[in-house]
Motif scaffolding. Sequence first.
Motif, PDB file in Angstrom:
ATOM      1  N   ILE A 121       0.866  -1.180   0.000  1.00  0.00           N
ATOM      2  CA  ILE A 121       0.000   0.000   0.000  1.00  0.00           C
ATOM      3  C   ILE A 121       0.899   1.225   0.000  1.00  0.00           C
ATOM      4  N   LEU A 122       0.899   1.980  -1.089  1.00  0.00           N
ATOM      5  CA  LEU A 122       1.737   3.144  -1.252  1.00  0.00           C
ATOM      6  C   LEU A 122       0.871   4.388  -1.351  1.00  0.00           C
ATOM      7  N   GLY A 123       1.499   5.520  -1.270  1.00  0.00           N
ATOM      8  CA  GLY A 123       0.770   6.769  -1.430  1.00  0.00           C
ATOM      9  C   GLY A 123       0.400   7.018  -2.869  1.00  0.00           C
ATOM     10  N   TYR A 124       0.974   6.309  -3.803  1.00  0.00           N
ATOM     11  CA  TYR A 124       0.634   6.424  -5.208  1.00  0.00           C
ATOM     12  C   TYR A 124       0.868   5.093  -5.873  1.00  0.00           C
ATOM     13  N   SER A 125       0.334   4.909  -7.091  1.00  0.00           N
ATOM     14  CA  SER A 125       0.400   3.629  -7.788  1.00  0.00           C
ATOM     15  C   SER A 125       1.308   3.718  -8.987  1.00  0.00           C
ATOM     16  N   PHE A 126       2.035   2.600  -9.275  1.00  0.00           N
ATOM     17  CA  PHE A 126       2.830   2.509 -10.478  1.00  0.00           C
ATOM     18  C   PHE A 126       2.083   1.799 -11.585  1.00  0.00           C
ATOM     19  N   GLY A 127       0.783   1.509 -11.377  1.00  0.00           N
ATOM     20  CA  GLY A 127       0.116   0.891 -12.515  1.00  0.00           C
ATOM     21  C   GLY A 127      -1.175   0.211 -12.201  1.00  0.00           C
ATOM     22  N   ASN A 128      -1.879  -0.105 -13.268  1.00  0.00           N
ATOM     23  CA  ASN A 128      -3.090  -0.899 -13.150  1.00  0.00           C
ATOM     24  C   ASN A 128      -3.219  -1.791 -14.373  1.00  0.00           C
ATOM     25  N   PHE A 129      -2.929  -3.058 -14.162  1.00  0.00           N
ATOM     26  CA  PHE A 129      -3.153  -4.011 -15.224  1.00  0.00           C
ATOM     27  C   PHE A 129      -4.370  -4.848 -14.892  1.00  0.00           C
ATOM     28  N   PHE A 130      -4.944  -4.618 -13.722  1.00  0.00           N
ATOM     29  CA  PHE A 130      -6.199  -5.243 -13.315  1.00  0.00           C
ATOM     30  C   PHE A 130      -7.079  -4.155 -12.754  1.00  0.00           C
ATOM     31  N   ASN A 131      -8.292  -4.055 -13.225  1.00  0.00           N
ATOM     32  CA  ASN A 131      -9.216  -3.020 -12.806  1.00  0.00           C
ATOM     33  C   ASN A 131     -10.501  -3.679 -12.341  1.00  0.00           C
ATOM     34  N   PHE A 132     -10.807  -3.519 -11.039  1.00  0.00           N
ATOM     35  CA  PHE A 132     -12.013  -4.128 -10.485  1.00  0.00           C
ATOM     36  C   PHE A 132     -13.071  -3.052 -10.250  1.00  0.00           C
ATOM     37  N   SER A 133     -13.218  -2.151 -11.218  1.00  0.00           N
ATOM     38  CA  SER A 133     -14.126  -1.032 -11.040  1.00  0.00           C
ATOM     39  C   SER A 133     -15.580  -1.451 -11.071  1.00  0.00           C
ATOM     40  N   ASN A 134     -15.858  -2.643 -11.572  1.00  0.00           N
ATOM     41  CA  ASN A 134     -17.250  -3.047 -11.714  1.00  0.00           C
ATOM     42  C   ASN A 134     -17.624  -4.149 -10.743  1.00  0.00           C
ATOM     43  N   LYS A 141      -3.280   6.734 -14.799  1.00  0.00           N
ATOM     44  CA  LYS A 141      -4.610   6.127 -14.730  1.00  0.00           C
ATOM     45  C   LYS A 141      -5.248   6.271 -13.357  1.00  0.00           C
ATOM     46  N   HIS A 142      -4.449   6.178 -12.303  1.00  0.00           N
ATOM     47  CA  HIS A 142      -5.026   6.056 -10.962  1.00  0.00           C
ATOM     48  C   HIS A 142      -4.688   7.171 -10.003  1.00  0.00           C
ATOM     49  N   GLY A 143      -3.584   7.877 -10.191  1.00  0.00           N
ATOM     50  CA  GLY A 143      -3.236   8.931  -9.265  1.00  0.00           C
ATOM     51  C   GLY A 143      -2.947   8.394  -7.875  1.00  0.00           C
ATOM     52  N   ALA A 144      -3.183   9.229  -6.879  1.00  0.00           N
ATOM     53  CA  ALA A 144      -2.921   8.824  -5.493  1.00  0.00           C
ATOM     54  C   ALA A 144      -3.890   7.734  -5.055  1.00  0.00           C
ATOM     55  N   LEU A 145      -3.365   6.744  -4.363  1.00  0.00           N
ATOM     56  CA  LEU A 145      -4.193   5.646  -3.859  1.00  0.00           C
ATOM     57  C   LEU A 145      -4.637   5.918  -2.435  1.00  0.00           C
ATOM     58  N   LYS A 146      -5.715   5.267  -2.055  1.00  0.00           N
ATOM     59  CA  LYS A 146      -6.208   5.373  -0.682  1.00  0.00           C
ATOM     60  C   LYS A 146      -7.045   4.146  -0.364  1.00  0.00           C
TER      61      LYS A 146
END
Length: 416
Positions: free
Chosen positions: A25-38, A332-337
Motif C-alpha cells: 500500500i503506497l501513497g501512489y500507484s505505479f500501474g493498473n493491469f487489473f481493474n475491479f471497477s465493476n 490512470k489512478h493517481g494517489a491511492l487510498k
Amino acid sequence: MANLLCSKKRVLRSCLSFVLVFSMILGYSFGNFFNFSNVKKVVAASSSIDMLGNGAVTESGSLTKNEYGNDYILDKEFNTIPSVVTSNIGKFSSLTFDVDITVNSISGGDANLLIYGMDAAYDWHEKGADGYVSSGGNYSLSMDLNSFTSFSRLGIRFAGSTDGVSINYTINSAEINYELSSSSSSSSSSSSSSGSSDVTDVTCELKKGSGSNEYYVEYEVYITNASSSEVTGVEIVLPTSGQVNVTYKNKVKASYDSEKGGVLIYYSTAIPANTTVGSSDMKFGFTPNGNQVTGDPYVTNINCASSGSSGLKYTLTGETKNLADSETPVGKHGALKLAKLDAYTAPVLVGEDGNRVALRGASTHGMHWNEMGPYVNEGSFHSLRDEWGVNTVRLVNYVTQGGYTNGSQSTLDALN
C-alpha cells in the motif's frame, strides 16, 4: 572468504527479489493491469431459504411456565438468521416467514399455535393460527417480515393456560421466502461499464458429490454466466446454521465465513458470456459438525470485466513500450487510498476515481550494492512493467549493511 560468501548471498537475494510478487500500500500507484471497477454486490432476485436444513422435523415437548408472561409455552427457535436477509433489510419487495406444521398428538389440555419474530431490541411480532390446535391437524402460517429493521430470532410457539400439556408435532417446512426489489438486484457499485453483466444473469448450482456420507458433505459447483459479457471472481454463499469445517476444495476456494453465515465459495477464473463452468472435480467438502445447510446457494459478489483500455486484461508482449503519461499506472489512478466499497466487508485499495486497484510488485533489494548497479535504471523498470506485468516497485535503501548512513549516498545519487 567471509566477504566473498556475503557477496554471493547478496547476488542470490538480488536475483530472487525480482521474482518476488507482493502487494504494498503506497501513497501512489505505479500501474493498473487489473481493474475491479465493476465489483457488484448481489443476491438471488428471489429465493426460498430452508430454515430446517435437513427436511421435516418431528419433536415432542410440554408447555412450561413463560418466564416473561403468565402463560405456558413450548418454543422451537431459529436463532441464526441467514445473512442474505440481515444484509438486505429494506431492499425486499416481499419477505415472509412461512411454516407448515402437523400436530400429531396433544394431551393434557389446549394450546394455540403461532409463529413469531424478534428484532435486535427484542420487540415481538407474531402471527397465530385460529383457535386451538387438535390432534392430526395441519396448520400453515405466514408472517410478513418487511416491517423488521433488524433480526435476532424467528420461532414457532405453542401457548396455553395449563402447565404440562404434551404435544408431538412435525414441522413439514419452515422457510424464509423473499423477492428483492428491482433496484436492489442491480449493481451497488458507484461506477458502471458497457461491458458489465446484469447480476441476475450469474447463478450457481451445487450438486451432492459422490463422496458424501453421514459424516461428510461434498458438493460439485456449477456456475452459469447467462449474460452477454465475461465475468470473473464469482463469490457464492451456501448458508449453514453454524460453523462447519471445510476440509477439501478443488478448483474453487471455500471456507466458513461467520459474517456471511455459511460456506463462502470463490471461483476466480473468467467465465465467458453464455457459458456454464463446473464439473465433478470442481468441488468442495466439509464436516457439518452438527450444523446443517439452511438454504440455497446464492451469488454475493462478481467482478465484471470492463471494456476499453482500462479493462481487466493486460497483454504481455515481451516488448517495452513508450506510453503517454495518461496511460501509465500513475496517470490512470493517481494517489491511492483505502475506501469502503459495498461489495467488501473490509476497506480496499482504490485510485482517485474510486475504482479498486490491484497491485503487483517486485523488490530491487539493496540498490547501493555494486551488483545491483546494472539493474536499477529506467530500462529495467520498463521491462518489469511491460514484460512482467509489474505495476509497483519497492526501492530498497538499507540504512545499515552499507546503506546510506554507511557512506553509500553518493552511489545512490549516481543511479539512473
